[in-house]
Scaffold this motif. Structure first.
Motif, mmCIF file in Angstrom:
data_model
loop_
_atom_site.group_PDB
_atom_site.id
_atom_site.type_symbol
_atom_site.label_atom_id
_atom_site.label_comp_id
_atom_site.label_asym_id
_atom_site.label_seq_id
_atom_site.Cartn_x
_atom_site.Cartn_y
_atom_site.Cartn_z
ATOM 1 N N ALA B 4 0.843 -1.206 0.000
ATOM 2 C CA ALA B 4 0.000 0.000 0.000
ATOM 3 C C ALA B 4 0.873 1.250 0.000
ATOM 4 O O ALA B 4 0.584 2.225 -0.708
ATOM 5 N N THR B 5 1.964 1.213 0.763
ATOM 6 C CA THR B 5 2.863 2.374 0.847
ATOM 7 C C THR B 5 3.530 2.635 -0.499
ATOM 8 O O THR B 5 3.629 3.785 -0.942
ATOM 9 N N SER B 32 -1.676 -1.691 14.281
ATOM 10 C CA SER B 32 -0.676 -2.629 13.760
ATOM 11 C C SER B 32 0.469 -1.890 13.074
ATOM 12 O O SER B 32 1.572 -2.425 12.964
ATOM 13 N N VAL B 33 0.218 -0.677 12.602
ATOM 14 C CA VAL B 33 1.305 0.082 11.961
ATOM 15 C C VAL B 33 2.449 0.258 12.949
ATOM 16 O O VAL B 33 3.608 -0.057 12.655
ATOM 17 N N TYR B 34 2.105 0.736 14.140
ATOM 18 C CA TYR B 34 3.162 1.005 15.120
ATOM 19 C C TYR B 34 3.694 -0.280 15.751
ATOM 20 O O TYR B 34 4.783 -0.306 16.305
ATOM 21 N N HIS B 35 2.912 -1.357 15.648
ATOM 22 C CA HIS B 35 3.409 -2.651 16.106
ATOM 23 C C HIS B 35 4.527 -3.132 15.166
ATOM 24 O O HIS B 35 5.612 -3.499 15.599
ATOM 25 N N PHE B 36 4.240 -3.096 13.873
ATOM 26 C CA PHE B 36 5.224 -3.593 12.909
ATOM 27 C C PHE B 36 6.307 -2.565 12.590
ATOM 28 O O PHE B 36 7.421 -2.919 12.217
ATOM 29 N N PHE B 37 5.942 -1.294 12.690
ATOM 30 C CA PHE B 37 6.888 -0.228 12.335
ATOM 31 C C PHE B 37 6.967 0.769 13.485
ATOM 32 O O PHE B 37 6.390 1.859 13.414
ATOM 33 N N PRO B 38 7.676 0.387 14.559
ATOM 34 C CA PRO B 38 7.670 1.238 15.754
ATOM 35 C C PRO B 38 8.208 2.647 15.480
ATOM 36 O O PRO B 38 7.865 3.574 16.214
ATOM 37 N N GLY B 40 7.428 4.373 12.916
ATOM 38 C CA GLY B 40 6.419 5.124 12.166
ATOM 39 C C GLY B 40 6.717 5.312 10.687
ATOM 40 O O GLY B 40 7.329 4.453 10.036
ATOM 41 N N LYS B 41 6.303 6.454 10.192
ATOM 42 C CA LYS B 41 6.295 6.705 8.749
ATOM 43 C C LYS B 41 7.653 6.540 8.075
ATOM 44 O O LYS B 41 7.752 5.915 7.019
ATOM 45 N N VAL B 42 8.708 7.096 8.694
ATOM 46 C CA VAL B 42 10.022 6.999 8.048
ATOM 47 C C VAL B 42 10.434 5.533 7.896
ATOM 48 O O VAL B 42 10.994 5.128 6.869
ATOM 49 N N GLN B 43 10.110 4.726 8.895
ATOM 50 C CA GLN B 43 10.464 3.305 8.814
ATOM 51 C C GLN B 43 9.669 2.584 7.719
ATOM 52 O O GLN B 43 10.233 1.827 6.923
ATOM 53 N N ILE B 44 8.366 2.808 7.672
ATOM 54 C CA ILE B 44 7.557 2.140 6.623
ATOM 55 C C ILE B 44 8.050 2.569 5.244
ATOM 56 O O ILE B 44 8.225 1.739 4.355
ATOM 57 N N VAL B 45 8.242 3.875 5.085
ATOM 58 C CA VAL B 45 8.645 4.390 3.777
ATOM 59 C C VAL B 45 10.011 3.822 3.377
ATOM 60 O O VAL B 45 10.212 3.403 2.231
#
Lengths: 179, 179
Positions: B4-5, B32-38, B40-45
């Protein structure tokens, strides 16, 4: 407000140029935005892109006109862009690029402004080259334009002006041969 | 969430890939976003860009490997990108480009991810060309990369795949000569 909008777009595209950002950067009272630009953000952004287009046409024309031989013209153009991107500390890109990559389908009006800006720039570049036939000159001008837009991307990610000088050297080879 | 990202970034860069957008597009619960990507946004991206990088390396490698002669390799690569951009209805660009043009100075971590992605792509392209010396092959690969990024911009504004085929034809001339 137009200048502030151009600056914001060069940093972060359409998303960075919200009405509140424009008001903050320009120092103008918020009410004046809708006074001068009754159609709001799309109108300001369109006019700012058109204003930038005039400036960049002059910038490109001067760089190309500064030399006579085709290869030298290309090198002068890409050197001028290399200086420009370094002067902006690799944080300022071409607003045509940043806004193109933020386009949504409903922004057809802005897309047409961008398409026109690219078309004008291509026509200007083509006038400086004679490849024996006008279609080949137009096509080469298209490649020059594509390369400038792409170099802005890489320069920003790599914090280096080298993508411009590197591309300039290769395109100078084509220009030397083609005309 | 990674997929999705990537989709959001290809449409509108960093600004389009907010946590709320990612949650909406992926259908995952917000917690679940913060569970998998503590982080946040910079990590997911970052992870989404790395995931896209692997895919695009394969895409580029396959296109270049599909032909033997240097000029044919270039034409195959740019034709593959022309098809790719048309399939996305000229709305989907390269996320490296969209995110590069949204970078702010405080996002140094993301900039390094992008610089690495470009460096990997350049190294892969260079491996397919032999210009007599490795530095010239690297430099040509840089031009190919610059051109791909720029073509994505123009294709989006012009709603046409021609910037890819046009650039492919010119770069094929350089490839045919250089090696």
């Amino acid at each position: 407000m137009i200048e502030a909008t151009i600056g914001l777009m060069r940093s972060s595209g359409l998303s960075g140029a919200g009405i509140n950002d424009i008001v903050r950067e320009s120092g103008a009272p918020k009410g004046s935005v809708y006074h001068f630009f009754p159609n709001g953000k799309v109108q300001i952004v369109s006019e700012a892109l058109e204003s930038y287009s005039e400036k960049v046409l002059t910038f490109v024309d001067q760089a190309l006109a500064s030399k006579h031989a085709p290869a030298d013209k290309i090198k002068a153009l890409f050197s001028a862009f290399a200086r420009r991107v370094a002067e902006g500390d690799f944080q300022k890109s071409c607003p045509f690029g940043t806004v193109s990559l933020d386009l949504e389908r409903e922004l057809e009006e802005l897309r047409v402004v961008l398409e026109t800006a690219f078309s004008d720039l291509k026509a200007l570049i083509a006038k400086h080259f004679d490849f024996g036939n006008p279609r080949r000159a137009q096509s080469f001008a298209g490649l020059v334009l594509t390369t400038i837009e792409g170099a802005y991307i890489r320069c920003r990610a790599e914090r280096s002006a080298r993508p411009f000088t590197e591309a300039g050297a290769w395109l100078a080879e084509l220009a030397a041969r083609g005309s």
